[in-house]
Design an enzyme around this catalytic site. Structure first.
Site, PDB file in Angstrom:
ATOM      1  N   CYS A  96       0.860  -1.198  -0.030  1.00  0.00           N
ATOM      2  CA  CYS A  96       0.096   0.013  -0.037  1.00  0.00           C
ATOM      3  C   CYS A  96       0.864   1.290   0.144  1.00  0.00           C
ATOM      4  O   CYS A  96       1.475   1.528  -1.002  1.00  0.00           O
ATOM      5  CB  CYS A  96      -1.044   0.003   1.038  1.00  0.00           C
ATOM      6  SG  CYS A  96      -2.264   1.183   0.925  1.00  0.00           S
ATOM      7  N   HIS A 198      -3.726  -5.211   1.994  1.00  0.00           N
ATOM      8  CA  HIS A 198      -3.500  -5.430   3.139  1.00  0.00           C
ATOM      9  C   HIS A 198      -4.267  -6.625   3.522  1.00  0.00           C
ATOM     10  O   HIS A 198      -4.604  -7.734   2.900  1.00  0.00           O
ATOM     11  CB  HIS A 198      -3.999  -4.207   4.146  1.00  0.00           C
ATOM     12  CG  HIS A 198      -3.577  -3.025   3.971  1.00  0.00           C
ATOM     13  ND1 HIS A 198      -2.653  -2.427   4.448  1.00  0.00           N
ATOM     14  CD2 HIS A 198      -4.033  -1.894   3.364  1.00  0.00           C
ATOM     15  CE1 HIS A 198      -2.363  -1.461   3.922  1.00  0.00           C
ATOM     16  NE2 HIS A 198      -3.401  -0.865   3.259  1.00  0.00           N
TER      17      HIS A 198
HETATM   18  N1  GLN Z   1      -1.576   6.929   2.435  1.00  0.00           N
HETATM   19  C1  GLN Z   1      -1.799   6.286   1.133  1.00  0.00           C
HETATM   20  C2  GLN Z   1      -3.009   6.431   0.460  1.00  0.00           C
HETATM   21  O1  GLN Z   1      -4.065   6.773   1.210  1.00  0.00           O
HETATM   22  C3  GLN Z   1      -1.548   4.759   1.603  1.00  0.00           C
HETATM   23  C4  GLN Z   1      -2.792   4.187   2.783  1.00  0.00           C
HETATM   24  C5  GLN Z   1      -2.422   2.923   3.027  1.00  0.00           C
HETATM   25  O2  GLN Z   1      -1.147   2.498   3.383  1.00  0.00           O
HETATM   26  N2  GLN Z   1      -3.308   2.117   3.492  1.00  0.00           N
HETATM   27  O3  GLN Z   1      -3.242   6.434  -0.846  1.00  0.00           O
END
Ligand code: GLN
Length: 245
Positions: A96, A198
């Site tokens: 992510c 995730h």
């Molecule tokens: N901050 C990033 C986004 O929102 C990744 C979020 C995350 O790792 N879930 O795109």
């Protein structure tokens, strides 16, 4: 052929959304059940990274604010080591926020935050809803006999576009994937891999944990001793059902 898996977790405190560190526990346990050693080191803000010091470098997901902190540090103190590690065939896995930082940049409002450029991709935080939900992708990887499914959960505001020569990790079966449009999810260039899944990813996809483990140790997947995966198979089936496949 090594029999100790050495893992380096990058920013384990800041980049650990959805308990992404559970992925490390999964690798540790699968090594232990097979009598393989497991060493976990961490590299936080300001810490240098030894490119030969681990077989797998791991970068989890994070909130935009934490991610920005890490991005600056990653480029300033770890970029060259990660390139050297990837060049010698170590696995670099980004989840992510992690996949976003493996690319060239993450554009957020009027800021363009540089990434380490291990893969040719760019991420833009566009207007519009976050891409949230259960997701399943079809993946083909070297050493596997056919396509396999990864199932998990995604929640990202950033939309990621791959460069023209860049391969995704997989094809979206259900969910949004990199940008909700391309049908692609994640990225893979050799042993550099990124995904939005995730879950944590590995407890829901034991086969992928074993692929990473074998690849990081330079072993053939078929050499790994089989394990009783009844619970892991149930977790995988449940993640697939949640995604609707
Ligand atoms: N901050 C990033 C986004 O929102 C990744 C979020 C995350 O790792 N879930 O795109």
């Amino acid at each position: 052929m090594a029999d100790v898996l050495r893992v380096c977790a990058l920013y384990p405190d800041l980049m650990n959304i959805y308990a992404d560190r559970g992925n490390m526990l999964m690798l540790q346990q699968r090594c232990a059940w097979r009598g393989l050693g497991f060493e976990l080191t961490a590299a936080g803000l300001g810490d240098p990274v030894d490119p030969d010091g681990a077989d797998l470098f791991y970068l989890g997901g994070g909130q935009d604010r934490d991610q920005l902190l890490c991005a600056e540090d990653l480029v300033a103190t770890k970029r060259e080591a990660l390139h050297a590690a990837a060049d010698r065939g170590a696995i670099v896995l980004g989840i992510c926020g992690g996949i976003q930082l493996l690319g060239h940049e993450y554009a957020l409002g009027d800021r363009a935050v540089p990434g380490v450029g291990l893969v040719d991709l760019r991420t833009v935080r566009e207007e519009g809803p976050r891409l949230i939900g259960n997701v399943a992708i079809e993946v083909e990887l070297p050493g596997l006999e056919g396509p396999r499914v990864l199932a998990g959960f995604e929640n990202h505001g950033g939309r990621t576009k791959l460069g023209p020569e860049t391969r995704p990790l997989g094809r979206v079966l259900k969910g949004f994937g990199n940008d909700g449009r391309s049908g692609y999810e994640g990225v893979r260039r050799g042993t550099v891999l990124g995904t939005y899944l995730h879950g944590p990813l590995l407890p829901k996809n034991a086969w992928f944990a074993d692929w990473l483990l074998a690849t990081a140790l330079g072993r053939d997947l078929r050499e790994l001793a089989p394990l009783d995966d009844a619970l892991e198979d149930a977790a995988h089936a449940s993640a697939r059902r949640a995604a609707g496949i």
